[in-house]
Design an enzyme around this catalytic site. Structure first.
Site, short mmCIF file in Angstrom:
data_model
loop_
_atom_site.label_atom_id
_atom_site.label_comp_id
_atom_site.label_asym_id
_atom_site.label_seq_id
_atom_site.Cartn_x
_atom_site.Cartn_y
_atom_site.Cartn_z
N GLY A 38 -20.96 5.02 0.04
CA GLY A 38 -19.73 4.75 0.77
C GLY A 38 -18.57 5.55 0.24
CG ASN A 39 -15.27 6.07 2.73
OD1 ASN A 39 -15.42 7.26 2.99
ND2 ASN A 39 -15.33 5.13 3.66
CB THR B 174 -12.72 2.40 1.62
OG1 THR B 174 -13.33 2.29 0.33
CG2 THR B 174 -11.56 3.36 1.54
CB ALA C 176 -24.99 7.29 8.68
CG ASP C 177 -20.78 3.57 7.34
OD1 ASP C 177 -20.73 4.22 8.41
OD2 ASP C 177 -19.76 3.28 6.68
CB THR D 219 8.60 -7.83 -1.36
OG1 THR D 219 9.95 -8.06 -0.93
CG2 THR D 219 8.11 -6.54 -0.72
#
Length: 242
Positions: A8-9, A122, A98-99, A172
């Site tokens: 993966g990424n 990701t 593909a994933d 925040t």
């Protein structure tokens, strides 16, 4: 034995199967890719490597180099028009990641009714799979971490937030984390509306960010770890039986 690779990424997930049995599984960051050679050494019966790669050519080459001990090059799976009972209705079937394709195959093996296939990492992918096995389409959005980084990198006064999720944030950092997480859950729930009326419709939730989303989803879902690896196992077993 067969080694399964989901590159993966951010991480490389792996698993070793023998027939229907899972022997071992784990994950590495990209910088640790050479450690795949240790996995080969620990499982001398490995004869094949089947995988998906969305991390680019350099990672593919590094994986192949680390796995020379298997004796055969990795078999990289790419999207096609049909495989393992799933029909790809993308405008250009080969363009589907593909994933995503292999996750759909894994989902089909696990759930025969209509389902929403979610891989939250990701990037977050949210794909609609009909009970017929037709992949009807899906969406891609930045994962929560990418959303937070985009705010930090493209605004003058918003930091990269390390807050927590709350329903009505009063600072925040919490506002950023809660907003990004709500965006993820909202996209998933909105896509689920397309199949909510169908018998047995369910969301299959996978990926490294899945735990953060579980408490927010107001739809029927099942957590499925390593759905891409499970899909690769389906592909590898079908090929072995052919």
């Amino acid at each position: 034995m067969i080694l399964l690779i989901d590159a993966g990424n951010t991480r490389i997930k792996w698993g070793v199967i023998r027939g229907e049995a899972w022997i071992a599984e784990g994950a590495l960051i990209h910088a640790e890719v050479a450690a795949l050679g240790d996995i080969v050494a620990a499982h001398p019966g490995l004869r094949r490597v089947v995988g998906t790669n969305v991390a680019g050519a350099d990672i593919a080459a590094a994986i192949a180099a680390a796995l020379r001990g298997v004796g055969s090059a990795p078999q990289w799976i790419h999207a096609s028009a049909e495989r393992c009972g799933v029909r790809n209705r993308y405008d250009n079937p080969a363009q589907l990641g593909a994933d995503r394709w292999v996750a759909l195959i894994g989902a089909r093996a696990l759930h025969r009714a209509a389902c929403l296939v979610v891989n939250a990492g990701t990037a977050t992918t949210v794909d609609v799979l009909a009970a017929s096995g037709d992949f009807d389409g899906g969406i891609i959005l930045p994962g929560e971490d990418l959303m937070r980084r985009a705010l930090a990198g493209n605004t003058a006064q918003l930091p990269f937030a390390e807050g927590r999720y709350v329903g009505a944030p009063r600072n925040t950092a919490d506002a950023i984390v809660s907003g990004c997480r709500n965006a993820q859950a909202g996209a998933i729930e909105r896509m689920f509306r397309q199949i909510a009326h169908l018998p047995g419709a369910r969301c299959l939730l996978s990926g490294g960010a899945a735990p953060q989303l579980e408490e927010l989803l107001g739809i029927p879902f099942s957590r499925v770890d390593n759905l891409v690896l499970k899909g690769l196992a389906v592909v590898a077993r079908e090929d072995a039986a052919a």
